[in-house]
Design an enzyme around this catalytic site. Structure first.
Site, PDB file in Angstrom:
ATOM      1  N   ASP A   1      92.756 -75.078  25.169  1.00 17.63           N
ATOM      2  CA  ASP A   1      92.202 -76.018  24.194  1.00 17.63           C
ATOM      3  C   ASP A   1      90.791 -76.486  24.512  1.00 17.63           C
ATOM      4  O   ASP A   1      90.405 -77.580  24.114  1.00 17.63           O
ATOM      5  CB  ASP A   1      93.147 -77.212  24.053  1.00 17.63           C
ATOM      6  CG  ASP A   1      93.298 -77.968  25.360  1.00 17.63           C
ATOM      7  OD1 ASP A   1      92.935 -77.410  26.414  1.00 17.63           O
ATOM      8  OD2 ASP A   1      93.776 -79.107  25.333  1.00 17.63           O
TER       9      ASP A   1
ATOM     10  N   ASP B   1      89.263 -79.854  30.991  1.00 18.72           N
ATOM     11  CA  ASP B   1      88.485 -80.997  30.506  1.00 18.72           C
ATOM     12  C   ASP B   1      88.107 -82.022  31.571  1.00 18.72           C
ATOM     13  O   ASP B   1      86.943 -82.329  31.779  1.00 18.72           O
ATOM     14  CB  ASP B   1      89.373 -81.781  29.514  1.00 18.72           C
ATOM     15  CG  ASP B   1      89.049 -81.446  28.099  1.00 18.72           C
ATOM     16  OD1 ASP B   1      88.759 -80.263  27.843  1.00 18.72           O
ATOM     17  OD2 ASP B   1      89.112 -82.355  27.249  1.00 18.72           O
TER      18      ASP B   1
ATOM     19  N   THR C   1      93.233 -73.446  32.347  1.00 19.51           N
ATOM     20  CA  THR C   1      94.325 -74.307  31.883  1.00 19.51           C
ATOM     21  C   THR C   1      95.165 -73.491  30.927  1.00 19.51           C
ATOM     22  O   THR C   1      94.634 -72.740  30.110  1.00 19.51           O
ATOM     23  CB  THR C   1      93.826 -75.574  31.166  1.00 19.51           C
ATOM     24  OG1 THR C   1      94.873 -76.030  30.289  1.00 19.51           O
ATOM     25  CG2 THR C   1      92.605 -75.308  30.296  1.00 19.51           C
TER      26      THR C   1
ATOM     27  N   ARG D   1      95.143 -84.160  41.108  1.00 17.36           N
ATOM     28  CA  ARG D   1      94.341 -85.096  40.328  1.00 17.36           C
ATOM     29  C   ARG D   1      93.907 -86.213  41.279  1.00 17.36           C
ATOM     30  O   ARG D   1      94.678 -86.630  42.129  1.00 17.36           O
ATOM     31  CB  ARG D   1      95.153 -85.661  39.154  1.00 17.36           C
ATOM     32  CG  ARG D   1      95.469 -84.587  38.114  1.00 17.36           C
ATOM     33  CD  ARG D   1      96.366 -85.075  36.987  1.00 17.36           C
ATOM     34  NE  ARG D   1      97.192 -83.971  36.506  1.00 17.36           N
ATOM     35  CZ  ARG D   1      96.811 -83.080  35.589  1.00 17.36           C
ATOM     36  NH1 ARG D   1      95.636 -83.185  35.013  1.00 17.36           N
ATOM     37  NH2 ARG D   1      97.598 -82.097  35.222  1.00 17.36           N
TER      38      ARG D   1
ATOM     39  N   ASP E   1      96.643 -74.394  28.441  1.00 18.77           N
ATOM     40  CA  ASP E   1      96.696 -74.963  27.092  1.00 18.77           C
ATOM     41  C   ASP E   1      95.705 -74.336  26.106  1.00 18.77           C
ATOM     42  O   ASP E   1      95.833 -74.499  24.901  1.00 18.77           O
ATOM     43  CB  ASP E   1      96.483 -76.475  27.130  1.00 18.77           C
ATOM     44  CG  ASP E   1      97.667 -77.188  27.734  1.00 18.77           C
ATOM     45  OD1 ASP E   1      98.781 -76.631  27.695  1.00 18.77           O
ATOM     46  OD2 ASP E   1      97.491 -78.295  28.260  1.00 18.77           O
TER      47      ASP E   1
ATOM     48  N   ARG F   1     100.469 -80.664  25.371  1.00 16.96           N
ATOM     49  CA  ARG F   1     100.500 -82.092  25.022  1.00 16.96           C
ATOM     50  C   ARG F   1      99.606 -82.384  23.829  1.00 16.96           C
ATOM     51  O   ARG F   1      99.962 -83.139  22.939  1.00 16.96           O
ATOM     52  CB  ARG F   1     100.057 -82.917  26.227  1.00 16.96           C
ATOM     53  CG  ARG F   1     101.202 -83.780  26.708  1.00 16.96           C
ATOM     54  CD  ARG F   1     100.905 -84.510  27.978  1.00 16.96           C
ATOM     55  NE  ARG F   1     101.852 -84.091  29.007  1.00 16.96           N
ATOM     56  CZ  ARG F   1     101.620 -84.112  30.293  1.00 16.96           C
ATOM     57  NH1 ARG F   1     100.456 -84.522  30.747  1.00 16.96           N
ATOM     58  NH2 ARG F   1     102.539 -83.720  31.131  1.00 16.96           N
TER      59      ARG F   1
ATOM     60  N   GLY G   1      95.841 -79.175  36.237  1.00 13.87           N
ATOM     61  CA  GLY G   1      97.080 -78.392  36.309  1.00 13.87           C
ATOM     62  C   GLY G   1      96.785 -76.973  36.740  1.00 13.87           C
ATOM     63  O   GLY G   1      95.765 -76.403  36.355  1.00 13.87           O
TER      64      GLY G   1
END
Lengths: 323, 323, 323, 323
Positions: free
Chosen positions: A130, A103, A126, A72, A128, A172, A11
């Site tokens: 994470d 990741d 990213t 992707r 996120d 997510r 992303g």
């Protein structure tokens, strides 16, 4: 090493362009040639590769998105795909890779390295936040600010109408955006994937607020919360309190775009700069991260396996402050 | 006239606070007392009325929402409701009303006047910009800018992924926000309630774009378009082109909030200022509007019956410019 | 402890309101009474003190400035002034203080404590980010983002005219804002008080850029740089290169205002929350800081004496990336 | 007509890129070839001319500045300069010109036409909004919004410190930006070049405000006011009230840059579209303007000679509303 290539994958995240600029300019400064690969691993397979110069990255730092585009690639998950990719790199004389992504990007790099031993350095990009081995990932700071600006606007209309809003933010698997935007906007409840939501507590809180005429309520929910997103939470609330005026809204893709914050630009610059230094120093299979304000190196293995933990103590604080 | 009251009604719109400030300050300047009514007609019925001073409106001009809050009132649609409302006004010695709101607000005012002959002046406040007798309604300028900033962010991520987006903006009956944000963001298609959408043309355009590798596409759709909102349009596109990466997003209530633009603040100031002048001059049942840069008066009758037309010539221009 | 008081002092900084909210809500949650003191130590002397409730801090987190107002007090530097201040606190039954401000604020608190032994906890609030014992001070994140947005706009017009700009940002003793906004905007040179500027190098760089037709240049200078501010630097450049089209601009006080970033809001919340916990635990004369993402306590002594060092390695990086 | 050329000239203004996009896309739609001229008339003289395609203007609408760059040309004011310019156009087969700029741009075009009879259509692009024959010039809407956002931030810090600010905005001959940003920010005084400032009234107002403890004051002054800019006004205030805490700030070039507002983008699109239609229809020496929401044509003669008048009635309103 004479020639490296650079791609963005997964992303997109604000700050990727600042990282691209830093990699290109630092490499050129050290007389390394730099090639850009468009659309991540898929572009690598297809040979969508071009030489980059100083001016290729002029005036991009302040832009959202990624000038290298991202995608992707299912094909890269197959041995045949990776073989094609490697052949394209060989054809272009690429001796090292710098990969900006999450990741999945680093997992792919690990498999690729085992097969073809091409050195690769990663930069965590990213929204996120994470990824283990770094306190922070590119794009997170901007994404939370974007969410906060949006929720501030929603609060304006919530106050005008004495209305409740359930706002869904991205995330997510991770509640970073939800937790931070929720605290920053004074959300009455924050729902994250890292914690099982106690809906009975939410109902009690709403009942208590109703009694004291506190009608304006913002509930921030991460898309990956186990209750479901904003629509599901709204439905559950209406089931318990059919008389409440509650609306659901999904902030969606606006969280990915926009001009990056200073923090995303500065850290992207530092990471891009360090990534080139690392590849020149012969390192490989490490991600450049930020820990305690310092730039550090973390093996892909570790970055992939672990997950940056959410500071759940802040959840309790959020509840007290929104009371 | 010695004492007037002021309310906001219908959906909230940025600029309402600037209008409230202008009404209060202008009235006080002319030694009129001003009372604020909270939550529109519903608060009028319930007697949620309070005296306002100069400092009641300090530092509110730059805020979204409305400090007087707003609501829709079913009770005011009944003769009993209006009777209660009138009694509350009498009890407080109110001799005139200034109403900030949309169609419904002015309709209510008309019925009320027929029954109780209390003078009322209106100010058009709605982000939809669809009221006749004015080129512009409070909140529209800010709402379009908010939509444009959001769509710009979405374009960043659309470009990064070569992706199509269907973006739904507000506008149940009117395509003003869609048309203007669509042009401003270079949308490839703009779908508005005022025009039957020719979906075959959209499909042709998408096919043609695909052939020339133009994969990034933004389609802006007003919520009231006859095809349905973003989700419906996305579904139709996927039916025709299952291989396309298309996402739907609903901008939602962020379009109502936020700090008003200079234009909304200035026009709100002018309208509030003029509304007080009008009520002092003995006028009633007129809406203060803006036509050709000048402040004008339009009877409620006219403002209610007609609908501001959309400039559909701009649709053709939009298509040519996005090509 | 039953009753504490709270003030903001020194230059205002975005995030102060979020800290105020956190202190008030946390204190009330623990059944502590909270009093607000207006205009810092000056208001303490004058007894400008009032009780705060939950709703006193509703909807303030997203606002710039400080609802408690701030001021510098010469009178508090005298024993008589402090005596009056203490009497006011006694009169109001205040048993502890929470102070949001910078160096000067904590110095004052130290003297006050020696004389009157009233426990005090500090929260670092200053856009300059130059306090030891914390990686970050409230307002810094927002201030840099504000500077960056402004410099991005200046770059637009610089590019349009092929023009050079010298932009002065805040920072009398500290180059944090200059360094970070300079990197984030791709400034060709960054001038900070922590480093003696080598003007000959700047002239060489400009000559070299001229030769390769790179005419657009942004030089970011902290107001406290030893060369002087933007006007002085512009004059020096014109002396060396009279033919260059160079403009000077001082960003000024816009850097202090504006809605705080998520980061400033979240850290302000954490610090305010922790400050109440600390005072309840019997601590005194410590500043709540943020180190390596964790909330820590630093004695005022240390926070006052030392100065947070600037990461000068980033200067070299900045030069390479802007090349 | 087969081939036209396009330039931007004078000060840059947000929206110029949207106009460039509209001209290029509309011309190509009608099978006209379009050439871009860099750096206005100076680039015309130097032959800095290049062919533009649809993709030359992709993704530029949301950017400040002008991709064609702009400059002022002394050489074009000489017959020799214009001769060279004409020869360059002839060499490139240019049969018509579209000029985006202000007064000076259109004056130049008039002289050029008298000598060489090359048709030219103008688009008013200047943030000052002071051209006759149009209600509005490109960039004005964005510039005022930028000024308003900055002054809002300054008000935050003014409120925190109970401080007075004199804020200088752009406008050498015209008070449009000052008047509109002043009203929108609730400025206590607005000083414009179109009106002799009565400083005695300002002093009276300040005295009266002091008496009623209204210490926060924002005075907006256009750079071309006859009292001088912010520094001069501040000095005059300090002369009269040495005890007042007053600061001066010059917003400066940030007012020229930034992503254009929806309004600037939409009107730029309409004007660019219409400019091509006009040149194809054989018109010449007219400026495309916006009057009463409609696109109109005004001869350069008229646009140059007259000056758009400022609505000074709004000054009185501003004073009443800020009271």
């Amino acid at each position: 090493m004479k020639r490296i290539a650079l791609l963005t994958s997964g992303g997109d995240a604000p700050g990727m362009n600042a990282a691209i600029r830093a990699v290109v300019r630092t490499a050129l400064y050290h007389n390394l040639e730099v090639y850009g690969i468009r659309r991540g691993y898929q572009g690598m397979i297809e040979g969508d590769i071009f030489r980059m110069e100083t001016t290729s990255v002029s005036n991009i730092m302040q832009r959202g998105g990624t000038i290298l585009k991202t995608a992707r690639s299912k094909e890269f998950m197959t041995p045949e795909g990776r073989k094609k990719a490697y052949q394209q790199l060989q054809k272009n004389g690429i001796e090292g890779l710098i990969l900006i992504g999450g990741d999945g990007t680093f997992k792919g790099a690990n498999v690729f390295f085992k097969e073809y031993s091409l050195p690769a350095i990663g930069i965590p990009g990213t929204i996120d936040n994470d990824i283990a081995g770094t306190d922070y990932t590119l794009g997170f700071d901007t994404a939370v600010n974007t969410a906060v600006e949006a929720i501030d606007k929603i609060r304006d209309t919530a106050e005008a109408h004495d209305r409740m809003f359930v706002v869904e933010v991205m995330g997510r698997d991770a509640g970073y955006i939800a937790l931070n935007s929720g605290i920053a906007c004074g959300a009455e409840d924050i729902l994250v994937p890292e914690e099982i939501t106690n809906f009975i507590n939410i109902m009690k809180r709403i009942s208590s607020d109703k009694r004291r005429k506190k009608l304006v309520n913002i509930i921030v929910v991460a898309e990956g919360d186990e209750l479901g997103g904003a629509a599901a939470v709204k439905a559950k609330i209406l089931e318990a309190f059919p008389e409440i005026d509650v609306r659901a809204t999904i902030l969606g893709h606006i969280q990915r775009g926009g001009s990056p914050s200073y923090f995303d630009r500065v850290q992207a610059s530092r990471m891009g700069y360090e990534a080139v230094n690392a590849i020149m120093a012969g390192e490989t299979q490490v991600m450049i991260g930020l820990k305690n304000q310092e730039i550090i190196h973390t093996p892909f293995e570790k970055a992939i396996k672990e997950h940056a933990p959410l500071n759940l103590k802040m959840m309790e604080m959020a509840r007290i402050l929104a009371s």
